[in-house]
Motif scaffolding. Structure first.
Motif, mmCIF file in Angstrom:
data_model
loop_
_atom_site.group_PDB
_atom_site.id
_atom_site.type_symbol
_atom_site.label_atom_id
_atom_site.label_comp_id
_atom_site.label_asym_id
_atom_site.label_seq_id
_atom_site.Cartn_x
_atom_site.Cartn_y
_atom_site.Cartn_z
ATOM 1 N N HIS A 1 3.455 7.921 -28.421
ATOM 2 C CA HIS A 1 4.712 7.297 -28.153
ATOM 3 C C HIS A 1 4.945 5.857 -28.064
ATOM 4 O O HIS A 1 5.764 4.925 -28.517
ATOM 5 N N HIS B 1 6.304 2.857 -30.225
ATOM 6 C CA HIS B 1 7.380 1.641 -29.800
ATOM 7 C C HIS B 1 6.901 0.335 -30.292
ATOM 8 O O HIS B 1 7.768 -0.402 -30.476
ATOM 9 N N SER C 1 9.698 0.446 -20.581
ATOM 10 C CA SER C 1 10.563 1.754 -20.753
ATOM 11 C C SER C 1 10.942 2.429 -19.381
ATOM 12 O O SER C 1 10.643 2.035 -18.393
ATOM 13 N N GLY C 2 11.548 3.480 -19.417
ATOM 14 C CA GLY C 2 11.532 4.233 -18.131
ATOM 15 C C GLY C 2 10.410 4.933 -17.585
ATOM 16 O O GLY C 2 10.473 5.176 -16.421
ATOM 17 N N GLY C 3 9.580 5.158 -18.487
ATOM 18 C CA GLY C 3 8.168 5.450 -17.779
ATOM 19 C C GLY C 3 6.764 4.551 -17.816
ATOM 20 O O GLY C 3 6.085 4.861 -17.153
ATOM 21 N N GLY D 1 11.984 0.345 -16.237
ATOM 22 C CA GLY D 1 13.236 1.087 -16.582
ATOM 23 C C GLY D 1 13.887 1.941 -15.231
ATOM 24 O O GLY D 1 14.716 2.047 -14.919
ATOM 25 N N ASP E 1 17.214 2.092 -13.333
ATOM 26 C CA ASP E 1 18.006 3.311 -12.984
ATOM 27 C C ASP E 1 18.135 3.376 -11.358
ATOM 28 O O ASP E 1 19.220 3.822 -11.101
ATOM 29 N N GLY F 1 19.979 1.044 -16.657
ATOM 30 C CA GLY F 1 19.879 -0.103 -17.584
ATOM 31 C C GLY F 1 21.055 -0.966 -18.257
ATOM 32 O O GLY F 1 21.296 -2.003 -17.734
ATOM 33 N N ASP G 1 23.040 -4.517 -17.372
ATOM 34 C CA ASP G 1 22.971 -5.451 -18.098
ATOM 35 C C ASP G 1 24.341 -5.754 -18.376
ATOM 36 O O ASP G 1 24.703 -6.970 -18.312
ATOM 37 N N GLY H 1 12.816 0.965 -24.137
ATOM 38 C CA GLY H 1 14.290 1.040 -23.811
ATOM 39 C C GLY H 1 14.576 -0.399 -23.073
ATOM 40 O O GLY H 1 15.633 -0.880 -23.372
ATOM 41 N N ASN I 1 17.488 -5.193 -23.198
ATOM 42 C CA ASN I 1 18.143 -5.944 -22.175
ATOM 43 C C ASN I 1 18.575 -7.300 -22.597
ATOM 44 O O ASN I 1 17.518 -7.967 -23.281
ATOM 45 N N THR J 1 15.204 1.808 -27.783
ATOM 46 C CA THR J 1 15.239 3.221 -27.190
ATOM 47 C C THR J 1 14.609 4.383 -27.767
ATOM 48 O O THR J 1 14.571 3.914 -29.227
ATOM 49 N N ASP J 2 14.198 5.375 -27.313
ATOM 50 C CA ASP J 2 13.639 6.367 -28.062
ATOM 51 C C ASP J 2 14.426 6.789 -29.440
ATOM 52 O O ASP J 2 15.603 6.936 -29.308
HETATM 53 O O1 KG4 Z 1 12.262 3.881 -24.183
HETATM 54 P P1 KG4 Z 1 13.253 4.619 -23.354
HETATM 55 O O2 KG4 Z 1 14.398 4.785 -24.366
HETATM 56 O O3 KG4 Z 1 12.530 5.858 -22.841
HETATM 57 C C1 KG4 Z 1 11.518 6.025 -22.251
HETATM 58 O O4 KG4 Z 1 10.387 6.181 -23.115
HETATM 59 O O5 KG4 Z 1 11.429 5.996 -21.096
HETATM 60 O O6 KG4 Z 1 13.605 3.873 -22.395
HETATM 61 C C2 KG4 Z 1 14.546 4.262 -21.538
HETATM 62 C C3 KG4 Z 1 15.016 3.294 -20.065
HETATM 63 C C4 KG4 Z 1 15.743 3.634 -19.100
HETATM 64 O O7 KG4 Z 1 15.141 3.389 -17.726
HETATM 65 C C5 KG4 Z 1 16.989 2.620 -19.392
HETATM 66 O O8 KG4 Z 1 17.652 2.290 -18.151
HETATM 67 C C6 KG4 Z 1 16.312 1.453 -19.945
HETATM 68 O O9 KG4 Z 1 15.379 2.112 -20.635
HETATM 69 N N1 KG4 Z 1 17.251 0.719 -20.580
HETATM 70 C C7 KG4 Z 1 17.688 -0.692 -20.207
HETATM 71 C C8 KG4 Z 1 18.657 -1.210 -21.293
HETATM 72 N N2 KG4 Z 1 18.923 -0.052 -22.021
HETATM 73 C C9 KG4 Z 1 18.018 1.074 -21.773
HETATM 74 N N3 KG4 Z 1 17.139 -1.288 -19.185
HETATM 75 C C10 KG4 Z 1 17.727 -2.616 -18.981
HETATM 76 N N4 KG4 Z 1 18.791 -3.093 -19.906
HETATM 77 C C11 KG4 Z 1 19.139 -2.416 -20.848
HETATM 78 N N5 KG4 Z 1 20.208 -2.949 -21.783
#
Ligand code: KG4
Ligand code: ZN
Length: 347
Positions: free
Chosen positions: A113, A117, A138-140, A166, A170, A183, A187, A278, A282, A309-310
């Motif tokens: 994954h 990215h 990302s979130g993880g 991320g 959150d 996120g 933003d 993700g 920002n 984002t994913d």
């Molecule tokens: O890559 P992703 O879609 O999923 C994972 O693989 O985790 O990332 C999701 C993360 C979430 O924590 C979300 O709050 C964050 O990306 N995120 C952002 C923004 N858009 C998504 N964080 C800050 N600013 C943003 N505009």
């Protein structure tokens, strides 16, 4: 050979993504998200995500084929995220991809994954600079990687030692009463706030921390600091200036991310930073990275927010690169690996 036509499937979290690319050209990027179903729990519920993937898979594949104007028989290969991610969610994607590969008699690529990215940027900005310094947020995950050839492997330089970037967005959004995922809301709120309203801590940037954790991140102290600040305001019966706290928190996260990314690139003698995941969507991170890197003579590439984002397009993009470079396909007994290491690009 004409450029490979690849269908990519992504189900590692709450997005059912099906992308179709021909080489570096994006033909379709269909995404069905179950994010609404998780919002009231304040985080992704694995069983809910798996069930949603099952329901969305066939319609999303059909939608992607329709948009791309292709038939399934036309594809040269199937790529799928085999890990890391939620075990049950990954399983739906992997099982679907195997069924397609077997039924169509096409090779199957189980891909990482995080590497996907990185690879997705090719769809927007062309072939990746080699080497490049990738920052995945990302979130993880939050990691700094040296990428020589994204189809062969990546070298981890540093990562978060606690929360992912991320995850911090959150959790802080929740403290501020903003919806999940936080996120995008932080933003947006930050645009009308002051980034110097509160001087929140920059994790792992003291001279002592830099000795052991020069390219690592820590966001849990920052999150606690925001929580304390908000609590103190509430205890005093004063309103919490949400936009200012959001902007100050966001500034602290971006400052550390950008500082460390530029430092790592300079240390490695790399001229190109690529930001993915993700959090790369920002607004402040994109602007700050571009500005500070330019001052150090470093270029920055960030895919457009929809590709950060994913999504399935990123998986297809990596798959197409693997086919183009003649890499070995996965076997049909490919497992879903929730903790697939970042160094394993193809499982
Ligand atoms: O890559 P992703 O879609 O999923 C994972 O693989 O985790 O990332 C999701 C993360 C979430 O924590 C979300 O709050 C964050 O990306 N995120 C952002 C923004 N858009 C998504 N964080 C800050 N600013 C943003 N505009
Ligand atoms: Zn991701």
């Amino acid at each position: 050979m004409t450029e490979p036509l690849v269908l990519g499937i992504e189900t590692s979290c709450d997005e059912t993504g099906v992308g179709i690319v021909r080489g570096n050209t994006l033909l379709a990027d269909a995404v069905a998200s179950s994010v609404e179903e998780h919002a009231r729990f304040g985080g992704v519920v694995p069983e809910v995500a798996s069930r949603a993937h099952l329901e969305a898979m066939v319609p999303t594949i059909e939608r992607a084929c329709g948009t791309a104007g292709i038939r399934l028989q036309d594809v040269d290969a199937i790529a799928v995220t085999s890990g890391p991610g939620l075990a049950g969610a990954l399983l739906v994607g992997v099982a679907s991809a195997k069924a397609l590969a077997l039924g169509l008699g096409k090779p199957l690529y189980g891909v990482n994954h995080l590497a996907a990215h990185v690879a997705v940027d090719q769809l927007e900005h062309g072939p990746l600079p080699e080497p490049c310094l990738a920052m995945l947020v990302s979130g993880g995950h939050s990691s700094l990687l040296r990428v020589e050839d994204v189809t062969l492997g990546v070298e981890p330089l540093g990562a978060t030692i606690d929360d992912a970037a991320g995850e911090a967005f959150d959790k802080v959004a929740r403290l501020l009463g903003l919806p999940f995922p936080g996120g995008p809301h932080i933003d947006r709120a930050a645009q009308s706030g002051s980034s110097v309203y509160v001087d929140f801590p920059r994790g792992l940037t003291s001279r002592r921390d830099l000795e052991r954790h020069r390219f690592d991140f820590s966001f849990s102290g920052l999150k606690t600091s925001v929580a304390r600040w908000v609590e103190a305001r509430e205890r005093a019966g004063e309103p919490v200036p949400v936009a200012d706290v959001a902007a100050s928190f966001q500034e602290a996260v971006c400052d550390v991310l950008v500082r460390k990314a530029v430092d790592a690139a300079s240390d490695q003698g790399i001229d190109d930073i690529l930001i993915g995941g993700g959090v790369a969507a920002n607004t402040r991170l994109r602007a700050m990275a571009t500005e500070r890197a330019a001052a150090a003579g470093i270029r920055v590439r960030v895919p457009r927010p929809g590709l950060c984002t994913d999504n399935g397009a990123m998986v297809a993009a990596l798959g197409a690169e693997l086919v183009a470079r003649g890499r070995d396909a996965s076997s049909l007994d490919l497992p879903a690996d929730s903790s697939q290491p970042i160094t394993t690009v193809v499982a």
